[in-house]
Each structure stands twice: as C-alpha cells, then as structure tokens.
Design a protein around this motif. Structure first.
Motif, PDB file in Angstrom:
ATOM      1  N   ARG A 178     -10.022   9.964   2.670  1.00  0.00           N
ATOM      2  CA  ARG A 178      -8.931   9.032   2.934  1.00  0.00           C
ATOM      3  C   ARG A 178      -9.435   7.606   2.750  1.00  0.00           C
ATOM      4  O   ARG A 178     -10.485   7.239   3.267  1.00  0.00           O
ATOM      5  CB  ARG A 178      -8.385   9.203   4.344  1.00  0.00           C
ATOM      6  N   GLU A 179      -8.663   6.819   2.003  1.00  0.00           N
ATOM      7  CA  GLU A 179      -9.002   5.420   1.771  1.00  0.00           C
ATOM      8  C   GLU A 179      -7.808   4.569   2.161  1.00  0.00           C
ATOM      9  O   GLU A 179      -6.659   5.001   2.039  1.00  0.00           O
ATOM     10  CB  GLU A 179      -9.340   5.190   0.294  1.00  0.00           C
ATOM     11  N   MET A 180      -8.087   3.346   2.607  1.00  0.00           N
ATOM     12  CA  MET A 180      -7.026   2.432   3.018  1.00  0.00           C
ATOM     13  C   MET A 180      -6.986   1.250   2.066  1.00  0.00           C
ATOM     14  O   MET A 180      -8.017   0.711   1.693  1.00  0.00           O
ATOM     15  CB  MET A 180      -7.262   1.968   4.447  1.00  0.00           C
ATOM     16  N   TYR A 181      -5.769   0.865   1.688  1.00  0.00           N
ATOM     17  CA  TYR A 181      -5.548  -0.253   0.782  1.00  0.00           C
ATOM     18  C   TYR A 181      -4.579  -1.233   1.423  1.00  0.00           C
ATOM     19  O   TYR A 181      -3.663  -0.824   2.145  1.00  0.00           O
ATOM     20  CB  TYR A 181      -4.979   0.238  -0.551  1.00  0.00           C
ATOM     21  N   LEU A 182      -4.764  -2.511   1.148  1.00  0.00           N
ATOM     22  CA  LEU A 182      -3.884  -3.550   1.649  1.00  0.00           C
ATOM     23  C   LEU A 182      -2.968  -3.978   0.514  1.00  0.00           C
ATOM     24  O   LEU A 182      -3.434  -4.369  -0.556  1.00  0.00           O
ATOM     25  CB  LEU A 182      -4.696  -4.750   2.152  1.00  0.00           C
ATOM     26  N   ALA A 183      -1.659  -3.887   0.732  1.00  0.00           N
ATOM     27  CA  ALA A 183      -0.685  -4.233  -0.295  1.00  0.00           C
ATOM     28  C   ALA A 183       0.219  -5.350   0.217  1.00  0.00           C
ATOM     29  O   ALA A 183       0.635  -5.339   1.380  1.00  0.00           O
ATOM     30  CB  ALA A 183       0.153  -3.020  -0.661  1.00  0.00           C
ATOM     31  N   GLU A 184       0.516  -6.295  -0.649  1.00  0.00           N
ATOM     32  CA  GLU A 184       1.453  -7.366  -0.317  1.00  0.00           C
ATOM     33  C   GLU A 184       2.822  -6.948  -0.830  1.00  0.00           C
ATOM     34  O   GLU A 184       3.033  -6.795  -2.038  1.00  0.00           O
ATOM     35  CB  GLU A 184       1.009  -8.672  -0.974  1.00  0.00           C
ATOM     36  N   ALA A 185       3.766  -6.725   0.091  1.00  0.00           N
ATOM     37  CA  ALA A 185       5.093  -6.244  -0.287  1.00  0.00           C
ATOM     38  C   ALA A 185       6.089  -6.556   0.825  1.00  0.00           C
ATOM     39  O   ALA A 185       5.708  -6.858   1.958  1.00  0.00           O
ATOM     40  CB  ALA A 185       5.050  -4.742  -0.540  1.00  0.00           C
ATOM     41  N   GLU A 186       7.365  -6.461   0.496  1.00  0.00           N
ATOM     42  CA  GLU A 186       8.423  -6.707   1.483  1.00  0.00           C
ATOM     43  C   GLU A 186       8.738  -5.469   2.314  1.00  0.00           C
ATOM     44  O   GLU A 186       9.253  -5.586   3.419  1.00  0.00           O
ATOM     45  CB  GLU A 186       9.695  -7.190   0.777  1.00  0.00           C
ATOM     46  N   SER A 187       8.451  -4.283   1.768  1.00  0.00           N
ATOM     47  CA  SER A 187       8.779  -3.049   2.493  1.00  0.00           C
ATOM     48  C   SER A 187       7.694  -2.005   2.252  1.00  0.00           C
ATOM     49  O   SER A 187       6.860  -2.144   1.349  1.00  0.00           O
ATOM     50  CB  SER A 187      10.131  -2.503   2.020  1.00  0.00           C
ATOM     51  N   ALA A 188       7.752  -0.960   3.056  1.00  0.00           N
ATOM     52  CA  ALA A 188       6.792   0.138   2.900  1.00  0.00           C
ATOM     53  C   ALA A 188       6.979   0.819   1.546  1.00  0.00           C
ATOM     54  O   ALA A 188       6.004   1.243   0.918  1.00  0.00           O
ATOM     55  CB  ALA A 188       6.966   1.143   4.033  1.00  0.00           C
ATOM     56  N   THR A 189       8.204   0.889   1.079  1.00  0.00           N
ATOM     57  CA  THR A 189       8.485   1.508  -0.210  1.00  0.00           C
ATOM     58  C   THR A 189       7.842   0.723  -1.343  1.00  0.00           C
ATOM     59  O   THR A 189       7.253   1.304  -2.262  1.00  0.00           O
ATOM     60  CB  THR A 189      10.009   1.601  -0.440  1.00  0.00           C
TER      61      THR A 189
END
Length: 65
Positions: free
Chosen positions: A23-34
């Motif tokens: 399992r790896e974790m990534y940080l995403a810049e977005a307005e929603s989880a989708t």
C-alpha cells in the motif's frame, strides 16, 4: 484547492516469484475525492496491478515550494 490522501494497493512479484501486496499513499490536489482518484488513475495509466483503496481529505493547507 484541497488536498486528498489517496491510498493505492499495488501487487508486485518478489524475487522468489511470490505476489506481494503493497500500500502506498499519494497526495493529490483536487476539489473532490473523485477528482483525486482520477488523478491517480492518470498517473498509473498503462499499469494493471493496482487499485485505489480510499481517498481522505488531507489536513494540509498549502504546499510550500
């Protein structure tokens, strides 16, 4: 913009030929989880041994460069 922590489960073959799940974790810049999940799918385009496990809104306010 908000930041989302997206958890991805990958399957790798070890040196001994066994399948390992990581399992790896990534940080995403977005307005929603989708949107965050879609960003991960774009990043892993062409790979088939992964699945998105979850997306959680991050408490990170800003990334300083």
């Amino acid at each position: 913009m908000k930041y989302w922590t997206v958890t991805v489960q990958l399957e790798h073959e070890s040196d001994r030929g066994r399948t390992q799940r990581v399992r790896e974790m990534y940080l995403a810049e977005a307005e929603s989880a989708t949107e965050a999940e879609a960003a991960v799918y774009r990043e892993f385009e062409g790979e088939s041994n992964f699945s998105v496990v979850g997306a959680v809104k991050s408490k990170i306010l800003k990334v300083l460069e």
